[in-house]
Write an enzyme that holds these catalytic residues in place. Structure first.
Site, PDB file in Angstrom:
ATOM      1  N   TYR A 105      71.388  15.001  46.768  1.00 55.08           N
ATOM      2  CA  TYR A 105      70.479  14.422  47.218  1.00 55.08           C
ATOM      3  C   TYR A 105      69.873  13.133  45.863  1.00 55.08           C
ATOM      4  O   TYR A 105      70.624  13.635  44.866  1.00 55.08           O
ATOM      5  CB  TYR A 105      69.404  15.449  45.826  1.00 55.08           C
ATOM      6  CG  TYR A 105      68.006  15.262  46.245  1.00 55.08           C
ATOM      7  CD1 TYR A 105      67.283  14.522  46.856  1.00 55.08           C
ATOM      8  CD2 TYR A 105      67.012  15.371  45.153  1.00 55.08           C
ATOM      9  CE1 TYR A 105      66.493  14.511  47.280  1.00 55.08           C
ATOM     10  CE2 TYR A 105      65.527  15.392  45.064  1.00 55.08           C
ATOM     11  CZ  TYR A 105      65.380  14.705  46.299  1.00 55.08           C
ATOM     12  OH  TYR A 105      63.921  14.746  45.598  1.00 55.08           O
ATOM     13  N   ASP A 144      70.264  14.769  51.837  1.00 60.34           N
ATOM     14  CA  ASP A 144      69.503  13.902  51.551  1.00 60.34           C
ATOM     15  C   ASP A 144      69.772  12.589  51.072  1.00 60.34           C
ATOM     16  O   ASP A 144      69.954  12.674  49.338  1.00 60.34           O
ATOM     17  CB  ASP A 144      68.602  14.117  50.870  1.00 60.34           C
ATOM     18  CG  ASP A 144      66.658  13.202  50.957  1.00 60.34           C
ATOM     19  OD1 ASP A 144      66.953  11.984  51.259  1.00 60.34           O
ATOM     20  OD2 ASP A 144      65.532  14.130  50.460  1.00 60.34           O
TER      21      ASP A 144
END
Length: 251
Positions: A105, A144
């Site tokens: 992330y 992400d």
């Protein structure tokens, strides 16, 4: 092997929006999550058949990653590099016989690009980390990654040029990573596909109008590219402001 990556924008909230039903339908070998915003002791749900690994931020209710896997890894490590990178629960690395899986992330550059300098340092360090792993065995890097790499990866490139996730600096770091021996699996299969996004703002009916960004990825070592069977974006799956991305890999 089917792998899924999804920024769930708070797993407890996503559980109330059908997360477990999604897992059953997805039938994935490995599920990687970002922005879990929870600690493992708060995970009061059943997911039979999966080993579960968590990396939570020091700050409660912030960031965090998880890996749910049917195949028990040879080893699992959390975070990487300098101490500054080790407090927000952003990376889990699982070693399998044939590859390393890195669930990530990536830090957002924030409004007014307040965190862009840190983001640039992070990008250099994560690239070095991935290259170190790649020297041992191939890498599957997912999550992400908080950047729309090319103009095709964002609905409105012009107005977003200096916004977090679409700065020249962030895009250049992605270019540098890919030129270091890695492949963006979705663009490898679909180099010209438009309207393929994985995140939409909650404002302005962005998802309804498909005014999105493709910022969630599966990236693999160059030598795995012939093993890519499919890469997909499941934009119909709700429950978060992101949707899952999927990789079918012949390993």
């Amino acid at each position: 092997m089917k792998l899924v990556s999804w920024n769930v924008n708070g797993l407890r909230a996503c559980l109330g929006k059908g997360f477990l039903d999604f897992c059953a339908v997805a039938d994935a070998d490995i599920i990687c999550l970002q922005e879990t915003k929870m600690r493992p002791e708060q995970a009061e749900f059943d997911l039979p058949g999966y080993h579960r690994y968590w990396n939570s931020a020091d700050k409660a209710g912030y960031s965090g990653t998880a890996v749910f896997t049917r195949r028990q890894p040879l080893s699992v490590t959390y975070d990487f590099g300098i101490d500054e990178h080790r407090h927000e629960g952003r990376v889990i690395t699982a070693e399998y016989p044939d590859f390393y899986l890195v669930c990530c992330y990536t830090p957002n550059s924030k409004d007014q690009l307040a965190r862009l300098d840190y983001r640039m340092a992070w990008e250099d360090d994560i690239r070095d980390y991935l290259l170190d792993l790649d020297a041992k065995k191939p890498v599957v890097y997912c999550g992400d990654l908080n950047v729309a790499h090319q103009e095709i990866d964002i609905k409105n490139p012009g107005p977003n040029r200096r916004n977090p996730g679409f700065t020249d600096e962030e895009r250049e770091k992605m270019t540098k990573l890919l030129s270091s021996g890695f492949v963006d699996t979705f663009r490898y299969l679909y180099p010209d596909k438009t309207g393929a996004y994985s995140w939409w703002s909650y404002r302005f009916n962005a998802r309804k109008n498909n005014a999105g960004w493709r910022i969630d990825y599966f990236i693999v070592s160059e030598r795995l590219k012939d093993k890519i069977r499919n890469a997909d974006i499941w934009s119909e799956v709700l429950g978060s402001d992101h949707c899952p991305v999927v990789l079918d890999l012949d390993v």
